[in-house]
Design an enzyme around this catalytic site. Structure first.
Site, PDB file in Angstrom:
ATOM      1  N   GLY A 243      51.290 -30.654   1.052  1.00 56.67           N
ATOM      2  CA  GLY A 243      51.499 -29.274   1.515  1.00 56.67           C
ATOM      3  C   GLY A 243      52.794 -29.118   2.280  1.00 56.67           C
TER       4      GLY A 243
ATOM      5  NE  ARG B 265      50.356 -25.692  -5.227  1.00 55.42           N
ATOM      6  CZ  ARG B 265      49.702 -24.558  -5.369  1.00 55.42           C
ATOM      7  NH1 ARG B 265      48.616 -24.522  -6.131  1.00 55.42           N
ATOM      8  NH2 ARG B 265      50.108 -23.457  -4.778  1.00 55.42           N
TER       9      ARG B 265
ATOM     10  CG  LEU C  67      49.675 -30.947   6.957  1.00 49.37           C
ATOM     11  CD1 LEU C  67      50.993 -30.551   7.625  1.00 49.37           C
ATOM     12  CD2 LEU C  67      48.542 -30.889   7.971  1.00 49.37           C
TER      13      LEU C  67
ATOM     14  CB  SER D 267      45.711 -22.154   3.166  1.00 43.88           C
ATOM     15  OG  SER D 267      46.758 -21.268   2.821  1.00 43.88           O
TER      16      SER D 267
ATOM     17  CB  SER E 203      39.931 -24.276   8.886  1.00 40.25           C
ATOM     18  OG  SER E 203      39.834 -22.894   9.126  1.00 40.25           O
TER      19      SER E 203
ATOM     20  CD  GLU F  87      36.859 -18.366   7.419  1.00 37.13           C
ATOM     21  OE1 GLU F  87      37.508 -17.833   8.336  1.00 37.13           O
ATOM     22  OE2 GLU F  87      36.050 -17.741   6.688  1.00 37.13           O
TER      23      GLU F  87
ATOM     24  CE1 TYR G 124      41.225 -22.836   3.679  1.00 39.69           C
ATOM     25  CE2 TYR G 124      39.971 -22.062   5.576  1.00 39.69           C
ATOM     26  CZ  TYR G 124      41.050 -22.750   5.053  1.00 39.69           C
ATOM     27  OH  TYR G 124      41.953 -23.353   5.901  1.00 39.69           O
TER      28      TYR G 124
ATOM     29  NE  ARG H 130      49.280 -17.534   9.011  1.00 41.15           N
ATOM     30  CZ  ARG H 130      48.182 -18.217   8.671  1.00 41.15           C
ATOM     31  NH1 ARG H 130      48.207 -19.108   7.693  1.00 41.15           N
ATOM     32  NH2 ARG H 130      47.071 -18.026   9.337  1.00 41.15           N
ATOM     33  N   GLY H 131      52.742 -17.352   5.362  1.00 40.34           N
ATOM     34  CA  GLY H 131      52.717 -16.707   4.047  1.00 40.34           C
ATOM     35  C   GLY H 131      52.473 -15.209   4.176  1.00 40.34           C
TER      36      GLY H 131
ATOM     37  CB  VAL I  71      46.158 -10.115   8.776  1.00 43.85           C
ATOM     38  CG1 VAL I  71      45.904 -10.872  10.080  1.00 43.85           C
ATOM     39  CG2 VAL I  71      46.123  -8.616   9.006  1.00 43.85           C
TER      40      VAL I  71
ATOM     41  NE  ARG J 149      39.445 -11.900   4.580  1.00 43.74           N
ATOM     42  CZ  ARG J 149      40.208 -12.766   5.191  1.00 43.74           C
ATOM     43  NH1 ARG J 149      39.669 -13.740   5.879  1.00 43.74           N
ATOM     44  NH2 ARG J 149      41.510 -12.666   5.140  1.00 43.74           N
TER      45      ARG J 149
HETATM   46  P1  NAP Z   1      50.030 -22.756   3.586  1.00 41.79           P
HETATM   47  O1  NAP Z   1      51.283 -22.211   4.177  1.00 41.79           O
HETATM   48  O2  NAP Z   1      49.250 -21.921   2.633  1.00 41.79           O
HETATM   49  O3  NAP Z   1      50.430 -24.126   2.866  1.00 41.79           O
HETATM   50  C1  NAP Z   1      49.531 -24.770   2.011  1.00 41.79           C
HETATM   51  C2  NAP Z   1      50.259 -25.878   1.290  1.00 41.79           C
HETATM   52  O4  NAP Z   1      49.334 -26.515   0.391  1.00 41.79           O
HETATM   53  C3  NAP Z   1      51.440 -25.386   0.404  1.00 41.79           C
HETATM   54  O5  NAP Z   1      52.480 -26.335   0.498  1.00 41.79           O
HETATM   55  C4  NAP Z   1      50.822 -25.390  -0.988  1.00 41.79           C
HETATM   56  O6  NAP Z   1      51.778 -25.540  -2.005  1.00 41.79           O
HETATM   57  C5  NAP Z   1      49.950 -26.634  -0.891  1.00 41.79           C
HETATM   58  N1  NAP Z   1      48.917 -26.703  -1.924  1.00 41.79           N
HETATM   59  C6  NAP Z   1      48.084 -25.720  -2.343  1.00 41.79           C
HETATM   60  N2  NAP Z   1      47.283 -26.174  -3.315  1.00 41.79           N
HETATM   61  C7  NAP Z   1      47.616 -27.471  -3.527  1.00 41.79           C
HETATM   62  C8  NAP Z   1      47.161 -28.478  -4.414  1.00 41.79           C
HETATM   63  N3  NAP Z   1      46.191 -28.249  -5.296  1.00 41.79           N
HETATM   64  N4  NAP Z   1      47.744 -29.694  -4.354  1.00 41.79           N
HETATM   65  C9  NAP Z   1      48.740 -29.952  -3.466  1.00 41.79           C
HETATM   66  N5  NAP Z   1      49.209 -29.039  -2.603  1.00 41.79           N
HETATM   67  C10 NAP Z   1      48.652 -27.810  -2.630  1.00 41.79           C
HETATM   68  O7  NAP Z   1      49.024 -23.218   4.730  1.00 41.79           O
HETATM   69  P2  NAP Z   1      49.320 -23.594   6.265  1.00 41.79           P
HETATM   70  O8  NAP Z   1      49.121 -22.384   7.081  1.00 41.79           O
HETATM   71  O9  NAP Z   1      50.575 -24.356   6.339  1.00 41.79           O
HETATM   72  O10 NAP Z   1      48.086 -24.556   6.575  1.00 41.79           O
HETATM   73  C11 NAP Z   1      48.202 -25.975   6.440  1.00 41.79           C
HETATM   74  C12 NAP Z   1      46.809 -26.575   6.372  1.00 41.79           C
HETATM   75  O11 NAP Z   1      46.084 -26.256   7.547  1.00 41.79           O
HETATM   76  C13 NAP Z   1      45.942 -26.076   5.226  1.00 41.79           C
HETATM   77  O12 NAP Z   1      45.106 -27.130   4.829  1.00 41.79           O
HETATM   78  C14 NAP Z   1      45.106 -24.983   5.855  1.00 41.79           C
HETATM   79  O13 NAP Z   1      43.906 -24.797   5.129  1.00 41.79           O
HETATM   80  C15 NAP Z   1      44.882 -25.574   7.226  1.00 41.79           C
HETATM   81  N6  NAP Z   1      44.681 -24.624   8.318  1.00 41.79           N
HETATM   82  C16 NAP Z   1      45.587 -23.637   8.546  1.00 41.79           C
HETATM   83  C17 NAP Z   1      45.409 -22.779   9.615  1.00 41.79           C
HETATM   84  C18 NAP Z   1      46.379 -21.674   9.914  1.00 41.79           C
HETATM   85  O14 NAP Z   1      46.029 -20.777  10.673  1.00 41.79           O
HETATM   86  N7  NAP Z   1      47.602 -21.735   9.378  1.00 41.79           N
HETATM   87  C19 NAP Z   1      44.295 -22.951  10.469  1.00 41.79           C
HETATM   88  C20 NAP Z   1      43.416 -23.992  10.219  1.00 41.79           C
HETATM   89  C21 NAP Z   1      43.620 -24.842   9.153  1.00 41.79           C
HETATM   90  P3  NAP Z   1      52.598 -24.260  -2.597  1.00 41.79           P
HETATM   91  O15 NAP Z   1      53.746 -24.041  -1.631  1.00 41.79           O
HETATM   92  O16 NAP Z   1      53.036 -24.759  -3.911  1.00 41.79           O
HETATM   93  O17 NAP Z   1      51.641 -23.121  -2.650  1.00 41.79           O
HETATM   94  O1  G4F Z   2      45.260 -13.674   8.275  1.00 45.05           O
HETATM   95  P1  G4F Z   2      43.976 -13.909   7.618  1.00 45.05           P
HETATM   96  O2  G4F Z   2      43.940 -13.866   6.125  1.00 45.05           O
HETATM   97  O3  G4F Z   2      43.439 -15.297   8.194  1.00 45.05           O
HETATM   98  P2  G4F Z   2      41.978 -15.962   8.203  1.00 45.05           P
HETATM   99  O4  G4F Z   2      41.108 -15.416   7.160  1.00 45.05           O
HETATM  100  O5  G4F Z   2      41.489 -15.929   9.601  1.00 45.05           O
HETATM  101  O6  G4F Z   2      42.329 -17.466   7.780  1.00 45.05           O
HETATM  102  C1  G4F Z   2      43.422 -18.156   8.359  1.00 45.05           C
HETATM  103  O7  G4F Z   2      42.975 -18.850   9.499  1.00 45.05           O
HETATM  104  C2  G4F Z   2      42.026 -19.895   9.235  1.00 45.05           C
HETATM  105  C3  G4F Z   2      41.657 -20.521  10.577  1.00 45.05           C
HETATM  106  O8  G4F Z   2      40.684 -19.742  11.207  1.00 45.05           O
HETATM  107  C4  G4F Z   2      42.666 -20.905   8.309  1.00 45.05           C
HETATM  108  F1  G4F Z   2      41.838 -21.939   8.108  1.00 45.05           F
HETATM  109  C5  G4F Z   2      43.036 -20.233   6.999  1.00 45.05           C
HETATM  110  O9  G4F Z   2      43.690 -21.181   6.149  1.00 45.05           O
HETATM  111  C6  G4F Z   2      43.997 -19.091   7.300  1.00 45.05           C
HETATM  112  O10 G4F Z   2      45.208 -19.650   7.777  1.00 45.05           O
HETATM  113  O11 G4F Z   2      42.900 -12.865   8.132  1.00 45.05           O
HETATM  114  C7  G4F Z   2      42.638 -12.697   9.514  1.00 45.05           C
HETATM  115  C8  G4F Z   2      41.744 -11.485   9.728  1.00 45.05           C
HETATM  116  C9  G4F Z   2      40.475 -11.468   8.869  1.00 45.05           C
HETATM  117  O12 G4F Z   2      39.412 -11.059   9.669  1.00 45.05           O
HETATM  118  C10 G4F Z   2      40.747 -10.412   7.809  1.00 45.05           C
HETATM  119  O13 G4F Z   2      39.588  -9.738   7.330  1.00 45.05           O
HETATM  120  O14 G4F Z   2      42.489 -10.308   9.338  1.00 45.05           O
HETATM  121  C11 G4F Z   2      41.639  -9.460   8.592  1.00 45.05           C
HETATM  122  N1  G4F Z   2      42.476  -8.599   7.763  1.00 45.05           N
HETATM  123  C12 G4F Z   2      42.536  -7.242   7.866  1.00 45.05           C
HETATM  124  N2  G4F Z   2      43.368  -6.740   6.952  1.00 45.05           N
HETATM  125  C13 G4F Z   2      43.287  -8.979   6.776  1.00 45.05           C
HETATM  126  C14 G4F Z   2      43.859  -7.814   6.260  1.00 45.05           C
HETATM  127  N3  G4F Z   2      43.594 -10.213   6.296  1.00 45.05           N
HETATM  128  C15 G4F Z   2      44.494 -10.280   5.282  1.00 45.05           C
HETATM  129  N4  G4F Z   2      44.834 -11.509   4.796  1.00 45.05           N
HETATM  130  N5  G4F Z   2      45.057  -9.159   4.725  1.00 45.05           N
HETATM  131  C16 G4F Z   2      44.775  -7.897   5.192  1.00 45.05           C
HETATM  132  O15 G4F Z   2      45.288  -6.900   4.668  1.00 45.05           O
END
Ligand code: NAP
Ligand code: G4F
Length: 323
Positions: A9, A34, A81, A85, A126, A128, A151, A186-187, A191, A280
């Site tokens: 990742g 990937r 990582l 996600s 996570s 989540e 997830y 952030r992607g 949100v 959702r």
């Molecule tokens: P992210 O920006 O979505 O990055 C995910 C990474 O995983 C990207 O590099 C993606 O590649 C890669 N990936 C997806 N599918 C894959 C596969 N099948 N094989 C290999 N690589 C793959 O996520 P992040 O926010 O950096 O989060 C990093 C990790 O922490 C994830 O495991 C996520 O679930 C976990 N996490 C995140 C948060 C948060 O709030 N950010 C909180 C708790 C846990 P591409 O670039 O090609 O898509």
């Molecule tokens: O930004 P979100 O998509 O993050 P979510 O679902 O909390 O997940 C993130 O945090 C997790 C850790 O708790 C990670 F594990 C996971 O990989 C990811 O990084 O949504 C946050 C909140 C949700 O309650 C959602 O319903 O925002 C609400 N929301 C409201 N409007 C929205 C939107 N979320 C998204 N993505 N897009 C909207 O338009």
């Protein structure tokens, strides 16, 4: 001797910050990417000129691609990582989510067990996974888990697999339960970034409105560059364990939106609409973490809620054309 690490990742938000952190600490770094139909390396393009940074095509669902690299590198540390996600998307691609986020983790653990058992392994767990735990917040390492999405289920299964390899095989298989963490990297479908990009584009006259889902959910939002420091610290402990990483503050999506629009002098109510397509099937209404355990080993968050909102908006105001 330089320490060697693999990051899966590496093209993601956390992967890119982790890569910067490890390179700054003198690691020899190997990143897994990937194959996609278009370029996805924007977050790490600035690292390709570093002679200690190497990348490979691999996929967590493709064991041979992983075993080839692991047997060649024999890393000291493996940071897992990579993941599908996005919580909402996991309802639409549940099988793929479990294949990547659970079987993918199993693939890495099995390869390490057989080919490189001394490698330290970090699993990105996570908040989540807590879902709706049925107990009052804040949530810590002993809070029951009741995930509400494919997830969350996939991450919880991987969390238990990590424990099994730690307890059963004595491997250094460690994990952090990270609450939401954000940054300008952030992607755009999460949100916070969706809001910060929209605010900048509205302010620049490039967009008229912003459509969101549930504005009442609450999240404990931290800062990704600080959270990857927590991950590194977890990996440097003598024993593998479980650590919650969180700020201990929670805010509604509406509060994030209000603060974001106010930062550029706009009234959010004039621009924000809601639509059920962003709702959702199951929601996690409230996340709030208790990071007391990791604080005892020396990590604490510095960026506050408003700092995070402002930093994301300021970045997007300066780069309104970024994807
Ligand atoms: P992210 O920006 O979505 O990055 C995910 C990474 O995983 C990207 O590099 C993606 O590649 C890669 N990936 C997806 N599918 C894959 C596969 N099948 N094989 C290999 N690589 C793959 O996520 P992040 O926010 O950096 O989060 C990093 C990790 O922490 C994830 O495991 C996520 O679930 C976990 N996490 C995140 C948060 C948060 O709030 N950010 C909180 C708790 C846990 P591409 O670039 O090609 O898509
Ligand atoms: O930004 P979100 O998509 O993050 P979510 O679902 O909390 O997940 C993130 O945090 C997790 C850790 O708790 C990670 F594990 C996971 O990989 C990811 O990084 O949504 C946050 C909140 C949700 O309650 C959602 O319903 O925002 C609400 N929301 C409201 N409007 C929205 C939107 N979320 C998204 N993505 N897009 C909207 O338009």
């Amino acid at each position: 001797m330089k320490k060697k690490a693999i990051i899966s990742g590496v093209t993601g938000q956390d992967g890119s910050y982790m890569a910067e952190l490890l390179l700054s600490k003198g690691y020899e770094l190997h990143g897994l990417m990937r194959r996609l139909s278009s370029f996805a390396s924007g977050r790490i393009d600035h690292l390709f000129s570093n002679p200690h940074f190497h990348t490979y095509h691999a996929d967590l669902t493709d064991s041979p691609s992983l075993s080839g690299i692991i047997s060649k590198v024999k890393p000291d540390e493996f940071y897992n990582l990579g993941a599908m996600s996005h919580v909402k998307v996991s309802f639409e691609v549940p099988q793929y989510t479990l294949e990547t986020n659970t079987v993918g983790v199993l693939n890495v653990l099995e390869i390490l067990r057989t080919l490189s058992p001394k490698t330290k392994f970090y699993q990105a767990s996570s908040s989540e996974m807590f879902g709706v735990p049925g107990v009052p917040p804040p949530f810590n390492e002993t809070t029951p888990m009741n995930p509400q999405s494919p997830y969350g289920v996939a991450k919880l299964a991987a969390f238990h697999l990590t424990k099994q390899y730690r307890d059963g095989y004595g491997m250094f298989a460690t994990t952090g339960i990270l609450f939401n963490h954000e940054s300008p990297r952030r992607g755009g479908t999460f949100v916070t970034k969706k809001v910060s990009q929209a605010v900048a584009r509205i302010k620049h006259g490039m967009q008229d409105s912003l459509v969101l889902g549930n504005l009442d959910a609450k999240r404990d939002w931290g800062w990704s560059p600080e959270f990857v420091e927590a991950i590194h610290l977890i990996m440097q402990q003598k024993k593998p364990d479980v650590y919650v990483v969180a700020t201990g503050e929670t805010h509604t999506i509406k509060e994030f939106v209000e603060e974001a629009f106010a930062h550029v002098g706009l009234d959010w109510k004039k621009y924000v609409k809601t639509d059920k397509r962003y709702i959702r099937p199951n929601e996690v209404p409230l996340l709030l973490g208790d990071a007391s355990k990791i604080k005892k080993i020396g990590w604490k968050p510095k960026m506050k809620f408003k700092d995070i909102v402002h930093a994301m908006i300021d970045y997007d105001m300066a780069h309104p054309h970024d994807n």
